[in-house]
Motif scaffolding. Structure first.
Motif, PDB file in Angstrom:
ATOM      1  N   HIS A 115     -31.199  34.031  48.943  1.00 31.27           N
ATOM      2  CA  HIS A 115     -32.519  34.160  48.339  1.00 31.27           C
ATOM      3  C   HIS A 115     -32.849  35.616  48.052  1.00 31.27           C
ATOM      4  O   HIS A 115     -33.281  35.969  46.954  1.00 31.27           O
ATOM      5  CB  HIS A 115     -33.541  33.534  49.303  1.00 31.27           C
ATOM      6  N   LEU A 116     -32.627  36.482  49.029  1.00 33.76           N
ATOM      7  CA  LEU A 116     -32.908  37.908  48.846  1.00 33.76           C
ATOM      8  C   LEU A 116     -32.021  38.522  47.774  1.00 33.76           C
ATOM      9  O   LEU A 116     -32.485  39.331  46.972  1.00 33.76           O
ATOM     10  CB  LEU A 116     -32.738  38.656  50.172  1.00 33.76           C
ATOM     11  N   LYS A 117     -30.749  38.131  47.743  1.00 32.91           N
ATOM     12  CA  LYS A 117     -29.834  38.649  46.717  1.00 32.91           C
ATOM     13  C   LYS A 117     -30.290  38.226  45.322  1.00 32.91           C
ATOM     14  O   LYS A 117     -30.279  39.021  44.386  1.00 32.91           O
ATOM     15  CB  LYS A 117     -28.408  38.153  46.972  1.00 32.91           C
ATOM     16  N   LEU A 118     -30.681  36.952  45.183  1.00 33.71           N
ATOM     17  CA  LEU A 118     -31.142  36.456  43.886  1.00 33.71           C
ATOM     18  C   LEU A 118     -32.421  37.165  43.447  1.00 33.71           C
ATOM     19  O   LEU A 118     -32.552  37.566  42.291  1.00 33.71           O
ATOM     20  CB  LEU A 118     -31.387  34.944  43.935  1.00 33.71           C
ATOM     21  N   LEU A 119     -33.362  37.311  44.385  1.00 35.24           N
ATOM     22  CA  LEU A 119     -34.609  38.006  44.055  1.00 35.24           C
ATOM     23  C   LEU A 119     -34.338  39.428  43.564  1.00 35.24           C
ATOM     24  O   LEU A 119     -34.886  39.859  42.554  1.00 35.24           O
ATOM     25  CB  LEU A 119     -35.529  38.062  45.271  1.00 35.24           C
ATOM     26  N   ALA A 120     -33.480  40.127  44.274  1.00 41.26           N
ATOM     27  CA  ALA A 120     -33.168  41.514  43.892  1.00 41.26           C
ATOM     28  C   ALA A 120     -32.494  41.561  42.524  1.00 41.26           C
ATOM     29  O   ALA A 120     -32.845  42.379  41.670  1.00 41.26           O
ATOM     30  CB  ALA A 120     -32.282  42.166  44.949  1.00 41.26           C
ATOM     31  N   LEU A 121     -31.535  40.675  42.315  1.00 43.39           N
ATOM     32  CA  LEU A 121     -30.786  40.645  41.064  1.00 43.39           C
ATOM     33  C   LEU A 121     -31.699  40.343  39.874  1.00 43.39           C
ATOM     34  O   LEU A 121     -31.692  41.049  38.863  1.00 43.39           O
ATOM     35  CB  LEU A 121     -29.688  39.576  41.167  1.00 43.39           C
ATOM     36  N   PHE A 122     -32.529  39.316  40.009  1.00 45.03           N
ATOM     37  CA  PHE A 122     -33.398  38.930  38.901  1.00 45.03           C
ATOM     38  C   PHE A 122     -34.553  39.905  38.722  1.00 45.03           C
ATOM     39  O   PHE A 122     -34.958  40.181  37.601  1.00 45.03           O
ATOM     40  CB  PHE A 122     -33.889  37.492  39.072  1.00 45.03           C
ATOM     41  N   ALA A 123     -35.096  40.425  39.807  1.00 44.49           N
ATOM     42  CA  ALA A 123     -36.208  41.382  39.693  1.00 44.49           C
ATOM     43  C   ALA A 123     -35.771  42.609  38.900  1.00 44.49           C
ATOM     44  O   ALA A 123     -36.521  43.119  38.059  1.00 44.49           O
ATOM     45  CB  ALA A 123     -36.707  41.782  41.076  1.00 44.49           C
ATOM     46  N   LYS A 124     -34.569  43.070  39.159  1.00 46.15           N
ATOM     47  CA  LYS A 124     -34.049  44.234  38.424  1.00 46.15           C
ATOM     48  C   LYS A 124     -33.959  43.919  36.925  1.00 46.15           C
ATOM     49  O   LYS A 124     -34.405  44.703  36.092  1.00 46.15           O
ATOM     50  CB  LYS A 124     -32.682  44.626  38.977  1.00 46.15           C
ATOM     51  N   LYS A 125     -33.380  42.784  36.593  1.00 42.18           N
ATOM     52  CA  LYS A 125     -33.235  42.407  35.184  1.00 42.18           C
ATOM     53  C   LYS A 125     -34.586  42.164  34.519  1.00 42.18           C
ATOM     54  O   LYS A 125     -34.818  42.563  33.383  1.00 42.18           O
ATOM     55  CB  LYS A 125     -32.360  41.150  35.052  1.00 42.18           C
ATOM     56  N   LEU A 126     -35.503  41.497  35.247  1.00 48.26           N
ATOM     57  CA  LEU A 126     -36.797  41.158  34.661  1.00 48.26           C
ATOM     58  C   LEU A 126     -37.719  42.363  34.558  1.00 48.26           C
ATOM     59  O   LEU A 126     -38.765  42.298  33.924  1.00 48.26           O
ATOM     60  CB  LEU A 126     -37.449  40.029  35.463  1.00 48.26           C
ATOM     61  N   GLY A 127     -37.314  43.478  35.136  1.00 49.53           N
ATOM     62  CA  GLY A 127     -38.041  44.733  34.970  1.00 49.53           C
ATOM     63  C   GLY A 127     -37.651  45.464  33.692  1.00 49.53           C
ATOM     64  O   GLY A 127     -38.260  46.464  33.320  1.00 49.53           O
ATOM     65  N   ASN A 128     -36.646  44.954  32.995  1.00 42.17           N
ATOM     66  CA  ASN A 128     -36.157  45.539  31.756  1.00 42.17           C
ATOM     67  C   ASN A 128     -36.917  44.914  30.579  1.00 42.17           C
ATOM     68  O   ASN A 128     -36.830  43.704  30.354  1.00 42.17           O
ATOM     69  CB  ASN A 128     -34.646  45.275  31.642  1.00 42.17           C
ATOM     70  N   GLU A 129     -37.641  45.728  29.841  1.00 43.48           N
ATOM     71  CA  GLU A 129     -38.473  45.251  28.727  1.00 43.48           C
ATOM     72  C   GLU A 129     -37.668  44.460  27.689  1.00 43.48           C
ATOM     73  O   GLU A 129     -38.129  43.455  27.156  1.00 43.48           O
ATOM     74  CB  GLU A 129     -39.170  46.442  28.061  1.00 43.48           C
TER      75      GLU A 129
END
Length: 150
Positions: A115-129
């Motif tokens: 869960h933590l790995k997925l959150l980190a992975l997607f949060a990084k990508k979803l921070g990209n405009e």
């Protein structure tokens, strides 16, 4: 771990047409059940709503990342559903949501780690405009997956 390795076209939909957060979650949970990610819809939905009560899952830019660790998860998955119009959702920027990225992970220690790995992975990508713009414009599951290649 690459996002493209995690995403499954069977649980990506770009033409969701619901009016509420509850309808969206109900639809996504049903899709996860149909595609053998979870064993029980009601229990999984309850776990998602329990997490929703803890704090906002709308991360801004019309995106929400609801999630709930659950004992009824049979395999880890990330469902991505794009709604035709903005729906009301508690969000950090006070906007509603169009893109819903829902994590299905187990409630074990291993599930918590995933869960933590997925959150980190997607949060990084979803921070990209650019990723966000591409997601909002995606019309197919392939375009959703390609959005994360930015």
């Amino acid at each position: 771990m690459e996002i493209s390795e995690i995403l499954d076209k069977n649980i990506i939909e770009t033409n969701l047409n619901v009016a509420t957060k509850e309808e969206a979650i109900e639809h996504i949970v049903a899709s996860l059940k149909t595609n053998d990610y979870i064993s029980e819809e009601k229990a999984f939905a309850q776990d998602i709503y329990a997490r929703e009560k803890e704090g906002k899952t709308g991360i801004g830019n019309y995106i929400a990342i609801p999630h709930g660790k659950s004992s009824v998860v049979d395999k880890v998955g990330v469902a991505i559903f794009i709604n035709k119009q903005e729906i009301p959702w508690e969000s950090i920027d006070e906007h509603g949501v169009k893109v819903i990225v829902l994590f299905a992970v187990g409630d074990s220690n291993e599930g918590a780690e995933q869960h933590l790995k997925l959150l980190a992975l997607f949060a990084k990508k979803l921070g990209n405009e650019k990723v966000v713009q591409n997601l909002l414009a995606a019309n197919t599951a392939d375009e959703v997956i390609a959005s994360f290649a930015q």
